[in-house]
Design an enzyme around this catalytic site. Structure first.
Site, PDB file in Angstrom:
ATOM      1  N   LYS A  80       6.523   3.371   3.474  1.00  0.00           N
ATOM      2  CA  LYS A  80       6.441   1.954   3.860  1.00  0.00           C
ATOM      3  C   LYS A  80       7.499   1.660   4.908  1.00  0.00           C
ATOM      4  CE  LYS A  80       6.332  -2.612   1.561  1.00  0.00           C
ATOM      5  NZ  LYS A  80       6.448  -3.299   0.248  1.00  0.00           N
ATOM      6  N   SER A 155       2.678  -6.285  -0.900  1.00  0.00           N
ATOM      7  CA  SER A 155       2.956  -6.072   0.510  1.00  0.00           C
ATOM      8  C   SER A 155       2.856  -4.613   0.961  1.00  0.00           C
ATOM      9  CB  SER A 155       4.351  -6.602   0.838  1.00  0.00           C
ATOM     10  OG  SER A 155       5.340  -5.851   0.167  1.00  0.00           O
ATOM     11  N   SER A 179       4.597  -5.678  -5.304  1.00  0.00           N
ATOM     12  CA  SER A 179       4.109  -5.081  -4.053  1.00  0.00           C
ATOM     13  C   SER A 179       3.743  -3.607  -4.100  1.00  0.00           C
ATOM     14  CB  SER A 179       5.126  -5.288  -2.939  1.00  0.00           C
ATOM     15  OG  SER A 179       4.980  -6.576  -2.437  1.00  0.00           O
TER      16      SER A 179
HETATM   17  N1  GLN Z   1       3.727 -11.023  -3.259  1.00  0.00           N
HETATM   18  C1  GLN Z   1       5.098 -11.156  -3.634  1.00  0.00           C
HETATM   19  C2  GLN Z   1       5.871 -11.869  -2.536  1.00  0.00           C
HETATM   20  O1  GLN Z   1       5.288 -12.196  -1.561  1.00  0.00           O
HETATM   21  C3  GLN Z   1       5.708  -9.840  -3.952  1.00  0.00           C
HETATM   22  C4  GLN Z   1       6.031  -9.038  -2.763  1.00  0.00           C
HETATM   23  C5  GLN Z   1       6.813  -7.798  -3.068  1.00  0.00           C
HETATM   24  O2  GLN Z   1       6.833  -7.299  -4.182  1.00  0.00           O
HETATM   25  N2  GLN Z   1       7.522  -7.342  -2.062  1.00  0.00           N
HETATM   26  O3  GLN Z   1       7.014 -12.126  -2.644  1.00  0.00           O
END
Ligand code: GLN
Length: 493
Positions: A80, A155, A179
């Site tokens: 990532k 994400s 995410s």
């Molecule tokens: N969807 C969540 C957010 O937008 C989690 C994202 C993540 O785990 N980085 O914060």
């Protein structure tokens, strides 16, 4: 192995035994990334020649008798793009860091490379990890590997799409509120968020530092466990990394947990009927495998999303203050007559996307004088109560469960654009995942079934994941329970 990339541990065994070379294996992955990568927009950067060179170096190490030190020999992996490598760019999906090159490599990635893994590229993601669909990337949305009109989740969108499409058997993601687990579930992969502190965050672009963890996305529980085993352990460069002993996650993986107790909370509404059916089936599968199913409470499930969307933006607003146009990344050109304030404001205005701006404003608001007690401190109290609720469920004097079974997401993969106009709808995607981050607990998501329809009732055959939340620092039990479930549902090798 029918598909040469279907199993990371399978590849490592074959490479270490000299049955295939790392160079050939990495070349296959690069070929797939080239063929399928562009359409899915899963990769932001591909290291074609460099990966082949690194694979050759692995083959040389094997020939030199180093196989025992390389549990991931020749495994092509994707990383990532918020995880720093000392080569290529580290953009975190942001225009702000579009040209940023890190001078160092994240500990987690370095440990994989030392173990023989070869990074084929960096994957697309929601900007700074903020999003649940992959659509908040500055470099265009990632597409779902089974349906290009749908989002893969986020994400860690590119990592999930890359593993889901079979381009690589293993990828790194980061999980602040789901995410890793959410995109893994939507793409039919296994995703593992370790206990907070289990894996070093050194070299991870900070989003919300008390919640962030790096972890694997893989096509089986075994591969995820093998990856975690390599990355785990204390790191002098991250003070929050834990000195908890690192245990073997693979040796006993298929030994069923004796007297296994799995907690299943009653969750009222808020999910697609195919998800609730899959959960009933998963509980039944565990029961068939010998588990006792125990009623438990999912502590403060209704409050968790609210608490998360206060704590995470609060920490983000502070973490993102470092992007000032001076130290990193984008700097606006304000000309000779421009003031330093103008430079700060314009650099941030130009560099950050709309969701990141929303989070920074939200975070600044909940921390501001007069609001801190009402929002931030209340969220911290909720966070403590969530952890206490889990501790009670795990307590041997109480229900004494080894793991808690829940859905990962309220529904199967949604269509691109379906939730982008409604931030609340996007945030509610995280309702089942954020509690593990708030409580710092390990949690794994694995595919257990298929949908019949999507959220709009249209016919759609898409993967559905189940989540198992485990006891702190007991990933060894968690992956064994997950493996029992995986074997029972007949998914994964
Ligand atoms: N969807 C969540 C957010 O937008 C989690 C994202 C993540 O785990 N980085 O914060």
């Amino acid at each position: 192995m029918s598909d040469p990339l279907s199993s990371a541990t399978g590849i490592a065994d074959a490479v270490r035994a000299g049955d295939v070379s790392a160079a050939e294996t990495v070349a296959i992955a690069l070929g797939r990334v080239e063929d399928g990568g562009a359409g899915l927009n899963a990769f932001l950067e591909v290291f074609a020649e460099q990966a082949i060179d690194q694979a050759r170096a692995v083959d040389t190490r094997i020939a030199g008798g180093d196989a025992d030190r390389m549990p991931l020999a020749g495994v092509p992996i994707a990383v990532k793009d918020n995880i720093a490598l000392a080569w290529g760019r580290t953009t975190a999906g942001s225009r702000y860091l579009e040209h940023y090159r890190s001078p160092f490599t994240a500990t987690a990635a370095q440990r994989l490379v030392d173990a023989g893994a070869v990074v084929v590229g960096k994957t697309n993601m929601d900007e700074f990890g903020m999003g649940s669909s992959g659509e908040h990337s500055a470099f265009g949305p990632t597409r779902h590997p089974l349906d290009p009109e749908r989002a893969p989740g986020g994400s860690s969108s590119g990592s999930a799409a890359a593993v889901g499409a079979g381009m690589v058997p293993l990828a790194l993601g980061s999980d602040t509120g789901g995410s890793i687990r959410q995109p893994a579930a939507l793409c039919g992969c296994v995703g593992l968020k370790p206990t907070y502190g289990r894996v070093s965050r050194y070299g991870l672009v900070a989003y919300a530092s008390s919640l962030d963890q790096i972890g694997p996305l893989a096509s089986s529980v075994r591969d995820a466990a093998a990856c975690l085993a390599v990355m785990s352990g204390e790191d002098a460069r991250d003070m929050t990394s834990s000195a908890h002993p690192v245990v073997d996650l693979i040796g006993g993986l298929e030994t069923p947990v004796e007297k296994l107790r799995v907690g299943v909370p009653k969750l009222h509404g808020g999910m697609h009927s195919d998800v609730s059916r899959a959960m009933t089936d998963a509980a039944l599968a565990l029961k068939t495998a010998g588990a006792e199913i125990v009623d438990v409470e999912m502590p403060f499930v209704d409050e968790a999303v609210s608490a998360y969307y206060i704590v995470a933006p609060a920490e983000a607003s502070s973490n993102l203050a470092r992007y000032d146009g001076v130290r990193y990344g984008h700097r606006a050109d304000v000309g000779l007559g421009g003031s330093i304030e103008e430079m700060y404001v314009r650099s941030r205005s130009e560099g950050f996307g709309p969701e990141v701006k929303r989070r920074v404003m939200l975070g600044a608001h909940v921390l501001s004088a007069g609001y801190q007690d009402a929002f931030y401190l209340t969220a911290l109290k909720t966070r403590r109560l969530i952890r206490a609720g889990f501790d009670a469920a795990f307590d041997p004097a109480g229900p004494g469960v080894h793991a808690i079974l829940t859905p990962v997401t309220p529904g199967p993969a949604f269509r691109l654009g379906e939730k982008t106009g409604d931030p609340m709808a996007m945030y509610l995607e995280d309702v089942f995942t954020v509690t593990a981050n708030l409580a710092g607990l390990p949690a794994i998501s694995l595919p257990v079934g298929w949908s019949k329809t999507d959220a709009q009732g249209r016919e759609a055959k898409l993967p559905i994941g189940a989540q198992l939340i485990g006891r702190p620092f007991d990933e060894a039990t968690l992956v064994r329970v997950a493996r029992m479930l995986e074997m029972q549902v007949g998914w994964g090798g």
